[in-house]
Design a protein around this motif. Sequence first.
Motif, PDB file in Angstrom:
ATOM      1  N   LEU A 196      29.932  -6.320  62.401  1.00 41.29           N
ATOM      2  CA  LEU A 196      30.886  -5.431  63.065  1.00 41.29           C
ATOM      3  C   LEU A 196      32.245  -6.089  63.294  1.00 41.29           C
ATOM      4  O   LEU A 196      33.139  -5.467  63.870  1.00 41.29           O
ATOM      5  CB  LEU A 196      30.315  -4.969  64.412  1.00 41.29           C
ATOM      6  CG  LEU A 196      29.018  -4.146  64.340  1.00 41.29           C
ATOM      7  CD1 LEU A 196      28.542  -3.785  65.743  1.00 41.29           C
ATOM      8  CD2 LEU A 196      29.219  -2.886  63.506  1.00 41.29           C
ATOM      9  N   ALA A 197      32.413  -7.326  62.845  1.00 41.55           N
ATOM     10  CA  ALA A 197      33.694  -8.025  63.028  1.00 41.55           C
ATOM     11  C   ALA A 197      34.772  -7.413  62.138  1.00 41.55           C
ATOM     12  O   ALA A 197      34.489  -6.893  61.056  1.00 41.55           O
ATOM     13  CB  ALA A 197      33.538  -9.503  62.720  1.00 41.55           C
ATOM     14  N   ALA A 198      36.009  -7.504  62.585  1.00 42.77           N
ATOM     15  CA  ALA A 198      37.120  -6.934  61.820  1.00 42.77           C
ATOM     16  C   ALA A 198      37.239  -7.556  60.440  1.00 42.77           C
ATOM     17  O   ALA A 198      37.588  -6.879  59.466  1.00 42.77           O
ATOM     18  CB  ALA A 198      38.431  -7.111  62.593  1.00 42.77           C
ATOM     19  N   PHE A 199      36.943  -8.861  60.318  1.00 44.07           N
ATOM     20  CA  PHE A 199      37.128  -9.540  59.031  1.00 44.07           C
ATOM     21  C   PHE A 199      35.994  -9.264  58.050  1.00 44.07           C
ATOM     22  O   PHE A 199      36.081  -9.626  56.878  1.00 44.07           O
ATOM     23  CB  PHE A 199      37.277 -11.054  59.234  1.00 44.07           C
ATOM     24  CG  PHE A 199      35.999 -11.775  59.607  1.00 44.07           C
ATOM     25  CD1 PHE A 199      35.122 -12.232  58.636  1.00 44.07           C
ATOM     26  CD2 PHE A 199      35.679 -12.000  60.937  1.00 44.07           C
ATOM     27  CE1 PHE A 199      33.948 -12.907  58.978  1.00 44.07           C
ATOM     28  CE2 PHE A 199      34.520 -12.674  61.292  1.00 44.07           C
ATOM     29  CZ  PHE A 199      33.651 -13.122  60.308  1.00 44.07           C
ATOM     30  N   THR A 200      34.916  -8.614  58.497  1.00 40.21           N
ATOM     31  CA  THR A 200      33.733  -8.463  57.661  1.00 40.21           C
ATOM     32  C   THR A 200      33.854  -7.337  56.649  1.00 40.21           C
ATOM     33  O   THR A 200      33.465  -7.492  55.488  1.00 40.21           O
ATOM     34  CB  THR A 200      32.491  -8.248  58.546  1.00 40.21           C
ATOM     35  OG1 THR A 200      32.348  -9.364  59.419  1.00 40.21           O
ATOM     36  CG2 THR A 200      31.231  -8.102  57.710  1.00 40.21           C
ATOM     37  N   VAL A 201      34.357  -6.194  57.066  1.00 35.33           N
ATOM     38  CA  VAL A 201      34.422  -5.024  56.182  1.00 35.33           C
ATOM     39  C   VAL A 201      35.855  -4.512  56.106  1.00 35.33           C
ATOM     40  O   VAL A 201      36.492  -4.263  57.136  1.00 35.33           O
ATOM     41  CB  VAL A 201      33.485  -3.898  56.689  1.00 35.33           C
ATOM     42  CG1 VAL A 201      33.674  -2.623  55.867  1.00 35.33           C
ATOM     43  CG2 VAL A 201      32.027  -4.348  56.629  1.00 35.33           C
ATOM     44  N   GLN A 202      36.354  -4.350  54.874  1.00 35.76           N
ATOM     45  CA  GLN A 202      37.683  -3.779  54.667  1.00 35.76           C
ATOM     46  C   GLN A 202      37.692  -2.313  55.114  1.00 35.76           C
ATOM     47  O   GLN A 202      36.874  -1.527  54.657  1.00 35.76           O
ATOM     48  CB  GLN A 202      38.080  -3.836  53.201  1.00 35.76           C
ATOM     49  CG  GLN A 202      38.135  -5.212  52.585  1.00 35.76           C
ATOM     50  CD  GLN A 202      38.557  -5.163  51.136  1.00 35.76           C
ATOM     51  OE1 GLN A 202      39.672  -4.748  50.820  1.00 35.76           O
ATOM     52  NE2 GLN A 202      37.669  -5.569  50.240  1.00 35.76           N
ATOM     53  N   ARG A 203      38.632  -1.953  55.977  1.00 36.19           N
ATOM     54  CA  ARG A 203      38.711  -0.557  56.431  1.00 36.19           C
ATOM     55  C   ARG A 203      39.358   0.341  55.387  1.00 36.19           C
ATOM     56  O   ARG A 203      39.011   1.501  55.277  1.00 36.19           O
ATOM     57  CB  ARG A 203      39.487  -0.479  57.745  1.00 36.19           C
ATOM     58  CG  ARG A 203      38.631  -0.512  59.001  1.00 36.19           C
ATOM     59  CD  ARG A 203      37.717  -1.708  59.030  1.00 36.19           C
ATOM     60  NE  ARG A 203      36.793  -1.704  60.169  1.00 36.19           N
ATOM     61  CZ  ARG A 203      35.977  -2.697  60.453  1.00 36.19           C
ATOM     62  NH1 ARG A 203      35.967  -3.788  59.699  1.00 36.19           N
ATOM     63  NH2 ARG A 203      35.165  -2.629  61.482  1.00 36.19           N
ATOM     64  N   ASP A 204      40.320  -0.170  54.627  1.00 38.83           N
ATOM     65  CA  ASP A 204      40.991   0.621  53.585  1.00 38.83           C
ATOM     66  C   ASP A 204      41.216  -0.297  52.382  1.00 38.83           C
ATOM     67  O   ASP A 204      42.317  -0.800  52.171  1.00 38.83           O
ATOM     68  CB  ASP A 204      42.312   1.181  54.105  1.00 38.83           C
ATOM     69  CG  ASP A 204      42.912   2.223  53.176  1.00 38.83           C
ATOM     70  OD1 ASP A 204      42.498   2.276  51.993  1.00 38.83           O
ATOM     71  OD2 ASP A 204      43.792   2.973  53.619  1.00 38.83           O
ATOM     72  N   PRO A 205      40.174  -0.531  51.576  1.00 43.24           N
ATOM     73  CA  PRO A 205      40.277  -1.533  50.503  1.00 43.24           C
ATOM     74  C   PRO A 205      41.311  -1.207  49.439  1.00 43.24           C
ATOM     75  O   PRO A 205      41.926  -2.126  48.882  1.00 43.24           O
ATOM     76  CB  PRO A 205      38.862  -1.570  49.919  1.00 43.24           C
ATOM     77  CG  PRO A 205      38.219  -0.292  50.350  1.00 43.24           C
ATOM     78  CD  PRO A 205      38.827   0.062  51.664  1.00 43.24           C
ATOM     79  N   VAL A 206      41.532   0.064  49.137  1.00 41.15           N
ATOM     80  CA  VAL A 206      42.540   0.407  48.123  1.00 41.15           C
ATOM     81  C   VAL A 206      43.931   0.061  48.642  1.00 41.15           C
ATOM     82  O   VAL A 206      44.771  -0.489  47.909  1.00 41.15           O
ATOM     83  CB  VAL A 206      42.442   1.890  47.728  1.00 41.15           C
ATOM     84  CG1 VAL A 206      43.586   2.263  46.796  1.00 41.15           C
ATOM     85  CG2 VAL A 206      41.106   2.173  47.053  1.00 41.15           C
ATOM     86  N   GLU A 207      44.183   0.358  49.902  1.00 42.89           N
ATOM     87  CA  GLU A 207      45.487   0.026  50.481  1.00 42.89           C
ATOM     88  C   GLU A 207      45.687  -1.481  50.543  1.00 42.89           C
ATOM     89  O   GLU A 207      46.798  -1.985  50.311  1.00 42.89           O
ATOM     90  CB  GLU A 207      45.613   0.640  51.878  1.00 42.89           C
ATOM     91  CG  GLU A 207      47.002   0.509  52.485  1.00 42.89           C
ATOM     92  CD  GLU A 207      48.089   1.127  51.614  1.00 42.89           C
ATOM     93  OE1 GLU A 207      49.182   0.518  51.515  1.00 42.89           O
ATOM     94  OE2 GLU A 207      47.857   2.209  51.026  1.00 42.89           O
ATOM     95  N   ILE A 208      44.625  -2.211  50.845  1.00 47.28           N
ATOM     96  CA  ILE A 208      44.727  -3.669  50.839  1.00 47.28           C
ATOM     97  C   ILE A 208      45.064  -4.178  49.444  1.00 47.28           C
ATOM     98  O   ILE A 208      45.904  -5.064  49.267  1.00 47.28           O
ATOM     99  CB  ILE A 208      43.415  -4.292  51.361  1.00 47.28           C
ATOM    100  CG1 ILE A 208      43.376  -4.208  52.888  1.00 47.28           C
ATOM    101  CG2 ILE A 208      43.262  -5.748  50.910  1.00 47.28           C
ATOM    102  CD1 ILE A 208      42.114  -4.729  53.520  1.00 47.28           C
ATOM    103  N   ALA A 209      44.418  -3.615  48.420  1.00 48.22           N
ATOM    104  CA  ALA A 209      44.709  -4.005  47.040  1.00 48.22           C
ATOM    105  C   ALA A 209      46.155  -3.688  46.673  1.00 48.22           C
ATOM    106  O   ALA A 209      46.824  -4.481  45.988  1.00 48.22           O
ATOM    107  CB  ALA A 209      43.751  -3.300  46.086  1.00 48.22           C
ATOM    108  N   LYS A 210      46.655  -2.558  47.133  1.00 46.76           N
ATOM    109  CA  LYS A 210      48.049  -2.186  46.864  1.00 46.76           C
ATOM    110  C   LYS A 210      49.010  -3.159  47.552  1.00 46.76           C
ATOM    111  O   LYS A 210      49.981  -3.632  46.949  1.00 46.76           O
ATOM    112  CB  LYS A 210      48.320  -0.761  47.359  1.00 46.76           C
ATOM    113  CG  LYS A 210      47.661   0.346  46.563  1.00 46.76           C
ATOM    114  CD  LYS A 210      48.023   1.703  47.163  1.00 46.76           C
ATOM    115  CE  LYS A 210      47.421   2.855  46.385  1.00 46.76           C
ATOM    116  NZ  LYS A 210      47.791   4.167  46.969  1.00 46.76           N
TER     117      LYS A 210
END
Length: 494
Positions: A233-247
């Motif tokens: 449940l940590a913030a660093f564990t799961v990307q909330r918006d992976p496409v936006e992060i990739a962009k």
Amino acid sequence: MKWWTCVVFVCAAVLADDEWREVRTAQGPVRGRKHPTADMYAFYNIPYATAPTGEDKFKAPLPAPQWLEPFDAIDEGVICPQPTLPMDFMPKNLVTKENCLIVNVFVPNTKKTNLSVFVYVHGGAFIIGYGGMVSATHLMETKDFIIVTFNYRLGIHGFLCLGTEDAPGNAGMKDQVALLRWVQKNIASFGGNPDDVTLAGGSAGSAAVDLLLLSKSAEGLFHRVIPESGGNLAAFTVQRDPVEIAKTHARKLNFTNVDDIYALEQFYKMASIELLTADAFFDRTDSIFMFSPSVERDTGHEVFLTESPLNILKSGNYRKLPVLYGFAEMEGLFRIDFFEFWKHRMNEKFSDFLPADLKFDSDEEREEVASKIKKLYFGDKPIGDDNALKYVDYFSDVFFAYSMLWAVKLHAEAGNNQVYLYEYSFVDEDTPLVPHTDVRGADHCAQSKAVYDMTTITQKDESLATPEFKKMKKIVREIWHNFVKTGYVPMIIT
């Protein structure tokens, strides 16, 4: 038990006093050597799967190679592509390979078979690290279990998620599932019991273990879990918006056509290893490291995670297993090196330091919440040298403690009555003082450092540890050993 497994055990017993020990795996024969300092055999560098390369490099792992002649399982220092950092625990003789999916197996020198199996997932923010980062020869002195360590793909190679067929996401987690399947298929050849597997990890490895507990793709591949200093449940564990992060990261690398998903995919597919590993993301203020596991879109192939960990925990739709959670009292010390710079920035705009998984309806709401959180930790005082411990407390909570405590609560509500939790606070005179204080604190993963063969990151000679630390090591190792063997943690009185 298969007939050839029995033959292997007989052969192993005959060769027990020799330098080499040979076992036959599903891939072919493998030869390991006696460990130089411990009474066990070490098998290094065995390919457990094949990392796809080129334009397929973000896909799930491929089957492992096979061979007919004995494979000499010696340590070649193979690591997956990752940023180069000046870290004392990263030896200079490591060799970076794109096809880096190797496993190390450590087998006690015993005639016993059907041994318990301990699989360790390394940490490193999902960005750095390798299977050989830690050694556990002292933990293995009981000679009643096997230890397995391994590499998995990291950073963009392991966790780019575009939701496309060629970049579906979670390649690094699918590597870990492939490793667990390899253990199920091969560990009996080394004398291990595939029905008695404990999965453990530290930091990002702990978060990964905590995710594997919830993934249907890993169900049945392990039987107990030890997540230490990191949670799903940590913030660093799961990307909330992976496409936006990739962009966002592509723009940083001077690629502009980010709104065309296939052009974006092609950019990452054609990027060099050097470009993909140029940034370590360690200096971010929002408690994430950009590329990490994600909730996947079903592209018709095997998926690792289709729902958020929070939803899975709340629903209770996962296999309930014994879990031993642990975290250190001052986990936030892993951010102390940024204190001199960040204390000024936190005073100027504390909202920049809120974890990335918090969402707000407006900038006004964000600033209001940031003000309340800053007041909770620091009162009405500016962040400075006189409240450095509060700085440590803040990062302890937002990175590690809160998410793990929340998960324990949800496990209990879901009916899992086999969950143990402890906080590790031991320090001795060798523990450094927290800057600007006369206080010592147990830093990030301190409890794991007590279990493994080290006194500090730079000093791994356990004979140099203080008597107090040696005693604490004995206690924590006993806790872990009991859990590995039984799934139970007895009361320990010292």
